[in-house]
Each structure stands twice: as C-alpha cells, then as structure tokens.
Design an enzyme around this catalytic site. Structure first.
Site, short mmCIF file in Angstrom:
data_model
loop_
_atom_site.label_atom_id
_atom_site.label_comp_id
_atom_site.label_asym_id
_atom_site.label_seq_id
_atom_site.Cartn_x
_atom_site.Cartn_y
_atom_site.Cartn_z
N LYS A 33 -47.94 59.85 46.51
CA LYS A 33 -46.90 60.27 45.51
C LYS A 33 -46.74 58.87 45.64
CE LYS A 33 -43.68 62.45 47.56
NZ LYS A 33 -43.16 64.23 48.25
N TYR A 242 -19.16 38.23 44.55
CA TYR A 242 -18.33 38.34 43.76
C TYR A 242 -16.74 39.36 44.80
CZ TYR A 242 -21.34 37.95 40.12
OH TYR A 242 -22.05 37.78 38.81
#
Length: 345
Positions: A33, A242
């Site tokens: 899956k 950042y």
C-alpha cells in the site's frame, strides 16, 4: 544532478520477504500500500511476485488496480478498506478482493457483486477497522454461506512483544474464527515476529520488507544522496538559515544541499540530523527549509559534491527517531522530486 537520488534496492526487498517467509510454515503475502511504502508499488510488487509472493494487500481499490497492472492476473490483491461506495466496477474489472469491514459493506458487496470473492476484517480491540463481535455474530452464518476467502484482524501493539494487548487480541481472534473452515490472517511484520501462534494461514508483512523496524535483521532497502548546491566559508559569529537559528562558533565551511520539507525531510529535523560523507559524519545546521538544508562540512578534507542522508550509517528508523516520528512516516513521506534509481529486481 539538481535533485537528490533515492536508490531502491529491489533485491533487498525480495530478500527481506524471503527471510520473513522462511520464519513461517504458512503463506506469506506482501503489503504494498501507499505506493509500495513510497518506493513504487509496481516495481516492488513485480519483484516480490518474482520472489514467490502470490497475495498482495493495499489500502484502497485504486491502489489495487495499479498493482494488478504490475503482477498480472494470477495473484490475489486484497483491499483493506473493503468495498466502498462506487468500487464495484473496479473490484470486478481488476479482480480485487475487498476485506469487508461492516454490516453496510457486507450488504453492499453481496447485493452488487454476489459471486465476487471477498474476505472479512474483524475488530479484535484496535477499534479502527473491522466488524465487532456482536455484528459478526449476527451475520456470520449468512456470510460464511457465501464462502469468504479470508478472515483477518490487525494487531495494535505487535511492535511491543511483551504488550498484553497481543495475547488479548490473539485470544479474541481465535474465539471469533475458530472452527469456521476459512483461512485466517492476524500478523503483519510485528505479529509474524511474535511466533507461530500468531501466523494462522497467512501473514502479511509490510514495513519489514522495506528495511524497517520491528524487523531488526532486515536488509536496508533505500539510500538517499543529496547534491551540494553551494559551499561557503563563515567566520566565527556568522549565522545560518531562517531565524538565525545556528551561529558559527569557529571558522566554518557550510554546504547547502538540495532537499527540504517539501521532499519529506520534516522541519522537526532541524539541528537534529546528521549527514554522511562516506564514513565522516556532518551535522546539519540551522533550520530545514522547503528545498534546502545546510550542513557543516568544516572537518572534511575535501569538498563533497553530495552528502548521504539515508544509508549504511543511518537507516530510515534512525532518521525517523531524530524527527520524533516512526520509520513508516519517514519512508512514505520521501518526496516525488528525487530521481529514483532501482537496483536488481
């Protein structure tokens, strides 16, 4: 190359399936899956079929259709989510086997596809999918008359071998299914490793095929190498990324690599992850951004053209631990921008 390279070792996946299969005396299926846990369901399923797998499990019918195209007509493809509204044509055309989860699904399937194979999923305490004891008791006689191909359930705590929930669910599943004459399945990877009493007639390993815990003996199936976009020298006191989240305490050489949280490398990895230049560890510095991560390569003798994030020094579960998550999430989150390179298969 401007993107990272995700190398997928299909032979390792096949070897993991064979090793798990050798631990049981019953059929071993394969869970493929989520696009084969992010590694390409078609390539993975075809490889596993070549290794001897004859039954496959996916989450939804649409995934089953993609696997059918890879493995051909002579394999069983089972759908965990069962028979959803609108699935009938796809189930019939692709020969998919829904695991019916509720009274509504039983009614829907038997009315719309009365001669079509199906299984039944039973809830043994996880309270996620499957028919509860009272519902099953109410319809078992009628359902069994339609010849289901499998009765299954799913363990909630199989990755913790000593957890009392395992024995509890084993007892409940046995009581719900004993003597009914239908093949049974309870164990995924963790359950398979718990021992023969959990194996019943079919096991269905998933994460263990792809090199993840709880199958500690698994061969690694993935490697992730990221290209260096730029190198720069910093003096002590300069900052990176950042928020000025990292400050150099010494003269430093910083490599910027091409990957970030858009590629499945979560922002939670900021200041917590190590890259590797062959056998030399290199710490990431500053915040993980959308497309870029900065790495301190000051101690390397030569500038690298790429750095390895997942490989022999750091497998998926170790990286997941750094991110505060699990190997399943890390593996299935690896992004679509990587160039995928397949080995073997």
């Amino acid at each position: 190359m401007s993107t990272g390279t995700l190398t997928i070792d299909l032979d390792a996946i096949a070897a993991n399936w064979a090793a798990l299969d050798a631990r049981t005396a019953v059929e071993t299926a394969a869970v493929v899956k989520a696009n084969g846990y992010g590694l390409g369901a078609g390539r993975v399923a075809a490889t596993l079929k070549g290794a001897g797998a004859r039954s496959f499990f996916v989450a939804m019918a649409e995934e089953g259709a993609a696997v059918r195209a890879a493995v051909g007509p002579d394999a069983d493809i089972c759908i965990f989510s069962g028979h959803m509204q609108g699935d009938a044509d796809l189930l019939r055309e692709e020969g998919l086997i829904p695991m019916l989860n509720s009274l509504d699904q039983v009614t829907r399937h038997l009315e719309t596809l009365p001669e079509h194979p199906f299984g039944v999923q039973l809830d043994t305490g996880m309270n996620r999918l499957g028919m509860e004891w009272a519902d099953w008791a109410a319809v078992a006689e009628d359902v069994l008359a339609q010849n289901p191909v499998l009765l299954m359930s799913h363990l909630a705590c199989a990755d913790e071998p000593d957890h009392p929930m395992n024995a509890y669910q084993l007892d409940v599943f046995t009581q719900m299914t004993e003597g009914l004459g239908v093949p049974r399945s309870l164990a995924a990877t963790g359950g398979l490793l718990l021992g023969p009493e959990y194996h019943f007639d079919l096991t269905r390993p998933g994460i263990g095929l792809y090199g993840g815990l709880p199958y500690a003996q698994a061969r690694a199936a993935v490697r992730l190498d990221l290209p260096v976009v730029q190198l720069r020298d910093l003096v002590a006191g300069e900052v990176v990324g950042y928020g000025n989240a990292w400050q150099a305490q010494r003269p430093s050489r910083i490599a910027t690599v091409a990957a970030g949280y858009a590629d499945g490398l979560m922002r939670a990895l900021s200041d917590r992850v190590t890259f590797w230049a062959e056998d030399r560890p290199c710490p990431a510095v500053g915040r993980v951004s959308m497309d870029l991560i900065c790495v301190d390569v000051t101690d390397l003798a030569e500038d690298p053209d790429h750095l390895t994030l997942i490989g022999r020094h750091q497998r998926v579960d170790r990286l997941a631990e750094a991110a505060g998550t699990i190997g399943y999430e890390m593996l299935t989150s690896l992004g679509h921008r990587y160039a995928r390179r397949y080995l073997g298969g």
